[in-house]
Motif scaffolding. Structure first.
Motif, PDB file in Angstrom:
ATOM      1  N   SER A 320       0.832  -1.204   0.000  1.00  0.00           N
ATOM      2  CA  SER A 320       0.000   0.000   0.000  1.00  0.00           C
ATOM      3  C   SER A 320       0.864   1.251   0.000  1.00  0.00           C
ATOM      4  N   ARG A 323       2.177   2.129  -3.470  1.00  0.00           N
ATOM      5  CA  ARG A 323       1.134   2.726  -4.312  1.00  0.00           C
ATOM      6  C   ARG A 323       0.906   4.187  -3.931  1.00  0.00           C
ATOM      7  N   SER A 396      -2.085  -2.139  -8.602  1.00  0.00           N
ATOM      8  CA  SER A 396      -3.280  -2.933  -8.302  1.00  0.00           C
ATOM      9  C   SER A 396      -3.169  -3.474  -6.877  1.00  0.00           C
ATOM     10  N   HIS A 397      -4.212  -4.070  -6.392  1.00  0.00           N
ATOM     11  CA  HIS A 397      -4.222  -4.548  -5.010  1.00  0.00           C
ATOM     12  C   HIS A 397      -3.801  -6.013  -4.992  1.00  0.00           C
TER      13      HIS A 397
END
Length: 438
Positions: A320, A323, A396-397
């Motif tokens: 996270s 990102r 993306s996750h």
């Protein structure tokens, strides 16, 4: 022809070594022996060249270096969500410090650190830096867990639950350094908390000892506009200028946050070789500001990533953090190409290793380095279709499926191998009752 006997091979659809930058290997395998990477080969060549004691085959996975969380306060995981939606000073002074005054103990640090390590491993982190009280307890928990860690022992000019003042903190910290001097996974650093909590005399002592022993030092610096404003009123100098005059800025220095930066600050960082630890999620949540990452990188300053503590971030997920670092840099600079995916991955791996003085040990998947590896599953819907695995990791996750530290598998198919997750959840819930009722 006799085959070379090795401990472990991990094959995957993609391998991103990070060094050299921009390289992606397909259908290859890492060869590991005695905890170190000794080769990278095509899967088709593996059986021809090596006899492997353990083979791990991960289809539709990418292997990257284990992520390096370069700044945090692990035990504060027990205060996750305790006080939200506040500026830094009221958050600290009205909520966090009073809670710590009531609860801080070796048991708090032990349980909170184990909770943090479990969360970090589950999201791909293989190495972390921690600045918190009772660092000897955190060091022991890290040692037992198998993760790699730097413990920056906290130094403040007033009494804490751990030390009566800076002299005792330094004495205890140096004892901790001596205890782990020969450890291959646990390192110790000086942790002068911040320019506004540590005076010149203590900082000079830290500089002298750090240079003499070649021990890194980590400090919160230029975290908020108010910090800089108060320093200018008090001394007529920006905090970075004061630290530079004291000799505190050097290649050993890890400057955490740096949200309030002007050209003079950048020049000081550039000339000194000091590192910056960027904590985007925490800084955004506390409205502290945005580190000017693009300008720092353009000046040649090494910028690593950290989560800060879960009390101000609510998570310790370096995927996270990557990102957010990439997206925030684009907003802050007005440039959509700022901190592209490969740069964000570098910041979360090799840049972190450099900042902690571990770039010869970890941070990239290079021959001779420790087998600190993160495997990420790219088979999910959110990762389809696959054009660029680096882009998918950053934007993306994704989830980490496996983590190795020095060749030891600490996360296997999403399950912690050394930590009882169910028991840890129960312990955390018990602490919640103490926090709200004490």
């Amino acid at each position: 022809m006799s085959l070379n006997q090795v401990d472990l091979a991990v094959s995957a659809s993609w391998i991103i070594p990070v060094v050299p930058t921009g390289r992606t290997l397909e259908n290859s395998a890492l060869i590991i022996n005695q905890g170190k990477i000794i080769d990278i080969v095509l899967q088709s060549e593996l059986a021809k060249r090596y006899h492997v004691n353990e083979l791990v085959e991960l289809e539709q996975h990418v292997l990257i270096p284990g992520l390096v969380n370069a700044h945090g306060h692990a035990a504060m995981s027990l205060l996750r969500g305790y006080a939200d939606d506040l500026q830094l000073q009221p958050w600290l002074e009205q909520h966090i410090w009073p809670a710590e005054a009531r609860l801080l103990s070796e048991a708090f640090v032990r349980d909170g650190t184990e909770l943090a390590i479990a969360e970090m491993l589950l999201s791909g982190t293989s190495c972390f830096s921690d600045m918190y009280f009772f660092p000897e307890v955190a060091a022991e928990v890290a040692r037992e867990s198998g993760i790699r860690a730097q413990l920056a022992f906290p130094i403040l000019d007033f009494a804490t639950a751990w030390a009566s003042g800076p002299e005792e903190a330094i004495h205890k910290g140096l004892s901790l350094h001596d205890r782990y001097r020969s450890s291959d996974r646990i390192g110790v650093a000086f942790g002068p908390h911040a320019p506004y909590t540590v005076g010149d005399e203590s900082l000079r002592k830290v500089v002298t000892l750090a240079e003499e022993l070649q021990i890194p030092l980590q400090i919160h610096l230029h975290e908020t506009a108010d910090e800089v404003e108060q320093a200018l009123k008090h001394s007529g100098m920006r905090p970075s200028q004061r630290l530079a005059e004291l000799g505190l800025l050097s290649p050993l220095s890890q400057c955490v946050h740096m949200t309030q930066v002007d050209d003079g600050d950048i020049t000081l960082l550039q000339n000194s070789g000091a590192h910056v630890i960027h904590c985007p999620n925490s800084n955004m949540k506390l409205a502290s500001g945005a580190c000017p990452v693009t300008r720092l990188l353009d000046a040649g300053v090494n910028v690593a990533l950290g989560t800060d503590g879960a009390a101000s971030n609510n998570g310790l997920n370096m995927l996270s953090e990557m990102r957010q670092a990439a997206l925030l840099a684009k907003v802050e600079s007005g440039n959509a190409s700022a901190v592209h995916a490969h740069q964000a991955l570098y910041m979360a791996t090799m840049a972190g290793a450099k900042a902690l003085g571990l770039d010869k040990v970890c941070g990239s998947l290079e021959l001779g380095k420790a087998a600190d590896i993160c495997a990420i599953d790219l088979s999910g819907l959110a990762q389809q279709p696959m054009y660029n695995p680096v882009s998918q990791i950053v934007y993306s996750h994704c989830r980490a499926s496996d983590v190795w530290v020095a060749g030891q598998r600490l996360l296997e198919n999403g399950v912690l191998t050394r930590i009882n997750q169910e028991q840890l959840v129960n312990t955390a819930q018990q602490w919640r009752e103490k926090v709200v009722n004490v």
